[in-house]
Design a protein around this motif. Structure first.
Motif, PDB file in Angstrom:
ATOM      1  N   PRO A  22      -8.573  20.939  -0.784  1.00  0.00           N
ATOM      2  CA  PRO A  22      -8.990  20.156  -1.953  1.00  0.00           C
ATOM      3  C   PRO A  22      -7.881  20.172  -3.000  1.00  0.00           C
ATOM      4  CG  PRO A  22     -10.106  22.269  -1.931  1.00  0.00           C
ATOM      5  CD  PRO A  22      -9.332  22.163  -0.638  1.00  0.00           C
ATOM      6  N   PRO A  23      -7.870  19.214  -3.902  1.00  0.00           N
ATOM      7  CA  PRO A  23      -6.814  19.192  -4.914  1.00  0.00           C
ATOM      8  C   PRO A  23      -6.912  20.424  -5.816  1.00  0.00           C
ATOM      9  CG  PRO A  23      -8.510  17.588  -5.419  1.00  0.00           C
ATOM     10  CD  PRO A  23      -8.820  18.136  -4.066  1.00  0.00           C
ATOM     11  N   THR A  24      -5.768  20.891  -6.280  1.00  0.00           N
ATOM     12  CA  THR A  24      -5.757  22.069  -7.144  1.00  0.00           C
ATOM     13  C   THR A  24      -6.317  21.705  -8.516  1.00  0.00           C
ATOM     14  OG1 THR A  24      -3.507  21.570  -7.829  1.00  0.00           O
ATOM     15  CG2 THR A  24      -3.758  23.089  -5.992  1.00  0.00           C
ATOM     16  N   PRO A  25      -7.069  22.622  -9.120  1.00  0.00           N
ATOM     17  CA  PRO A  25      -7.639  22.323 -10.439  1.00  0.00           C
ATOM     18  C   PRO A  25      -6.560  22.335 -11.516  1.00  0.00           C
ATOM     19  CG  PRO A  25      -8.211  24.546  -9.767  1.00  0.00           C
ATOM     20  CD  PRO A  25      -7.502  23.900  -8.609  1.00  0.00           C
ATOM     21  N   ASN A  26      -6.830  21.637 -12.582  1.00  0.00           N
ATOM     22  CA  ASN A  26      -5.903  21.564 -13.696  1.00  0.00           C
ATOM     23  C   ASN A  26      -5.917  22.910 -14.434  1.00  0.00           C
ATOM     24  OD1 ASN A  26      -4.341  20.925 -15.873  1.00  0.00           O
ATOM     25  ND2 ASN A  26      -5.592  19.199 -16.555  1.00  0.00           N
ATOM     26  N   PRO A  27      -4.790  23.617 -14.518  1.00  0.00           N
ATOM     27  CA  PRO A  27      -4.793  24.928 -15.172  1.00  0.00           C
ATOM     28  C   PRO A  27      -5.008  24.840 -16.682  1.00  0.00           C
ATOM     29  CG  PRO A  27      -2.567  24.362 -14.505  1.00  0.00           C
ATOM     30  CD  PRO A  27      -3.485  23.293 -13.961  1.00  0.00           C
TER      31      PRO A  27
END
Length: 70
Positions: A22-27
């Motif tokens: 899945p796409p990485t979450p926005n830090p």
């Protein structure tokens, strides 16, 4: 037999494509923890509602006692 030979690699490619990360979450913007928040707030809201009910019943009893003594 030829269909089986052609469909096996196609099926493998489809399965591998479906198993991507899945796409990485926005830090900079972490996700909101909804379940933990709801788990903490639901019992508090329920307790506040119960306390309001008890307070209302106590007020009615006091009013009834005050009316009876007059």
């Amino acid at each position: 037999m030829r269909i089986l030979i052609l469909s096996t690699p196609l099926l493998a490619a489809v399965l591998l494509a479906a198993c991507q990360r899945p796409p990485t979450p926005n830090p900079e913007k972490p996700p909101v923890p909804r379940a933990a928040s709801r788990a903490m707030h639901e019992p508090l809201e329920r307790a506040k509602a119960v306390q309001k009910t008890v307070d209302d019943a106590t007020a009615r009893e006091r009013q009834a006692e005050a009316d009876a003594t007059q």
